[in-house]
Design a protein around this motif. Structure first.
Motif, PDB file in Angstrom:
ATOM      1  N   TYR A 185       0.827  -1.204   0.000  1.00 45.87           N
ATOM      2  CA  TYR A 185       0.000   0.000   0.000  1.00 45.87           C
ATOM      3  C   TYR A 185       0.864   1.258   0.000  1.00 45.87           C
ATOM      4  N   CYS A 186       1.954   1.216   0.729  1.00 41.34           N
ATOM      5  CA  CYS A 186       2.845   2.380   0.779  1.00 41.34           C
ATOM      6  C   CYS A 186       3.549   2.596  -0.557  1.00 41.34           C
ATOM      7  N   VAL A 187       3.903   1.514  -1.212  1.00 41.39           N
ATOM      8  CA  VAL A 187       4.527   1.638  -2.530  1.00 41.39           C
ATOM      9  C   VAL A 187       3.536   2.225  -3.530  1.00 41.39           C
ATOM     10  N   LYS A 188       2.288   1.758  -3.462  1.00 44.69           N
ATOM     11  CA  LYS A 188       1.252   2.321  -4.334  1.00 44.69           C
ATOM     12  C   LYS A 188       1.032   3.801  -4.027  1.00 44.69           C
ATOM     13  N   LEU A 189       1.080   4.149  -2.745  1.00 42.65           N
ATOM     14  CA  LEU A 189       0.923   5.545  -2.344  1.00 42.65           C
ATOM     15  C   LEU A 189       2.055   6.391  -2.912  1.00 42.65           C
ATOM     16  N   ALA A 190       3.285   5.894  -2.835  1.00 40.26           N
ATOM     17  CA  ALA A 190       4.432   6.624  -3.378  1.00 40.26           C
ATOM     18  C   ALA A 190       4.285   6.840  -4.881  1.00 40.26           C
ATOM     19  N   ASP A 191       3.847   5.812  -5.593  1.00 42.34           N
ATOM     20  CA  ASP A 191       3.637   5.935  -7.043  1.00 42.34           C
ATOM     21  C   ASP A 191       2.578   6.990  -7.358  1.00 42.34           C
ATOM     22  N   ALA A 192       1.492   6.974  -6.579  1.00 43.49           N
ATOM     23  CA  ALA A 192       0.402   7.921  -6.815  1.00 43.49           C
ATOM     24  C   ALA A 192       0.823   9.348  -6.484  1.00 43.49           C
ATOM     25  N   ILE A 193       1.588   9.520  -5.403  1.00 41.55           N
ATOM     26  CA  ILE A 193       2.093  10.853  -5.050  1.00 41.55           C
ATOM     27  C   ILE A 193       3.009  11.366  -6.143  1.00 41.55           C
ATOM     28  N   LEU A 194       3.889  10.504  -6.630  1.00 44.41           N
ATOM     29  CA  LEU A 194       4.850  10.900  -7.666  1.00 44.41           C
ATOM     30  C   LEU A 194       4.146  11.394  -8.919  1.00 44.41           C
ATOM     31  N   GLU A 195       3.114  10.677  -9.331  1.00 45.55           N
ATOM     32  CA  GLU A 195       2.385  11.067 -10.541  1.00 45.55           C
ATOM     33  C   GLU A 195       1.774  12.453 -10.396  1.00 45.55           C
ATOM     34  N   LYS A 196       1.258  12.768  -9.228  1.00 38.25           N
ATOM     35  CA  LYS A 196       0.650  14.088  -9.001  1.00 38.25           C
ATOM     36  C   LYS A 196       1.719  15.152  -8.759  1.00 38.25           C
ATOM     37  N   TRP A 197       2.822  14.754  -8.165  1.00 39.01           N
ATOM     38  CA  TRP A 197       3.907  15.702  -7.863  1.00 39.01           C
ATOM     39  C   TRP A 197       4.489  16.302  -9.145  1.00 39.01           C
ATOM     40  N   ASN A 198       4.671  15.492 -10.148  1.00 38.78           N
ATOM     41  CA  ASN A 198       5.339  15.921 -11.379  1.00 38.78           C
ATOM     42  C   ASN A 198       4.433  16.714 -12.330  1.00 38.78           C
ATOM     43  N   ARG A 199       3.396  17.288 -11.805  1.00 38.69           N
ATOM     44  CA  ARG A 199       2.500  18.128 -12.610  1.00 38.69           C
ATOM     45  C   ARG A 199       2.840  19.605 -12.380  1.00 38.69           C
TER      46      ARG A 199
END
Length: 252
Positions: free
Chosen positions: A109-123
């Motif tokens: 779940y934490c890895v999925k959270l990191a992936d999701a944060i990264l996708e939104k961060w790079n906007r």
């Protein structure tokens, strides 16, 4: 949920308090303190996901917290230079502390959270291309005493980790530079700043061009001097590289 969201913002803000300790001799202790301080947050997020009817929805909602907060802070800055500086600082905080802490236990779940944060961060307004990495990878680089900048340069040119340039410069570092107090000081400075310099370069669209320039301006002259047996002259170029890149990518 709101309490967890606030803790995520606290996690992000707290990273800046440790950023100055992203150095070879300090990072392990600094990260350990940072992770232990926020470990309860990650446990709470895992429990929320395990008990939720839709864990993906929980992750999606939580993943927006840090990017939205950071983007809002950046958008309030009017001056371009100050804005760019804040973005760089935020990126470094995320790469060196926030993401490594989130994925430290390798929970799905934490890895999925990191992936999701990264996708939104790079906007926008960041419009970056950072990638998250683990604490083990960052600390492992310090332990192996990698030639961070030279390795990054050679990788950009599709050269292997055991290529001629890297093997020669590593041998020079270990057998010559580290044998003198002055040379050792240069190496210590290099390992304190090189990871951060590489992170700065990797976030730029023209990173490959920058690495090519470093190769032509510093690496090639060092190789030629070593081939000629001019070790002290090579040290001067090596020192110039460290100080020049430090000025350009840390203080500009």
């Amino acid at each position: 949920m709101e309490r967890v969201k606030q803790k995520l913002i606290d996690l992000f803000l707290d990273a800046s308090n440790y950023q100055s300790q992203f150095k070879r001799k300090l990072y392990e202790d600094a990260f350990t303190k940072y992770y232990k301080k926020h470990k309860a947050l990650f446990e709470e997020i895992i429990a929320m996901c395990e008990n939720a009817e839709d864990a993906d929805q929980v992750i999606e909602e939580l993943s927006a917290v840090i990017p939205e907060y950071a983007h809002e802070q950046i958008n309030q800055i009017q001056k371009k230079r100050k804005r760019s500086s804040r973005i760089l600082d935020y990126n470094l905080d995320m790469i060196t502390f926030v993401f490594p802490a989130i994925v430290y236990d390798e929970n799905e779940y934490c890895v999925k959270l990191a992936d999701a944060i990264l996708e939104k961060w790079n906007r926008p307004p960041i419009e970056g291309n950072i990638q998250w990495t683990s604490y083990e990878k960052l600390q492992g680089g310090f332990r192996r005493r990698l030639c961070y900048i030279t390795t990054a340069v050679c990788e950009s040119q599709n050269k292997a980790d055991d290529c001629y340039e890297l093997k020669l410069l590593r041998s020079y570092r270990d057998s010559y530079l580290m044998s003198s107090e002055e040379g050792n000081a240069v190496v210590e400075e290099y390992y304190d700043v090189a990871p951060t310099i590489v992170n700065h370069i990797n976030k730029r669209e023209n990173a490959s061009e920058i690495y090519n320039e470093i190769y032509d301006r510093y690496i090639c002259p060092c190789i030629r001097l070593l081939e000629q047996g001019k070790k002290e002259e090579c040290r001067e170029v090596y020192t110039e590289m460290v100080k020049g890149l430090k000025r350009q990518y840390l203080y500009s």
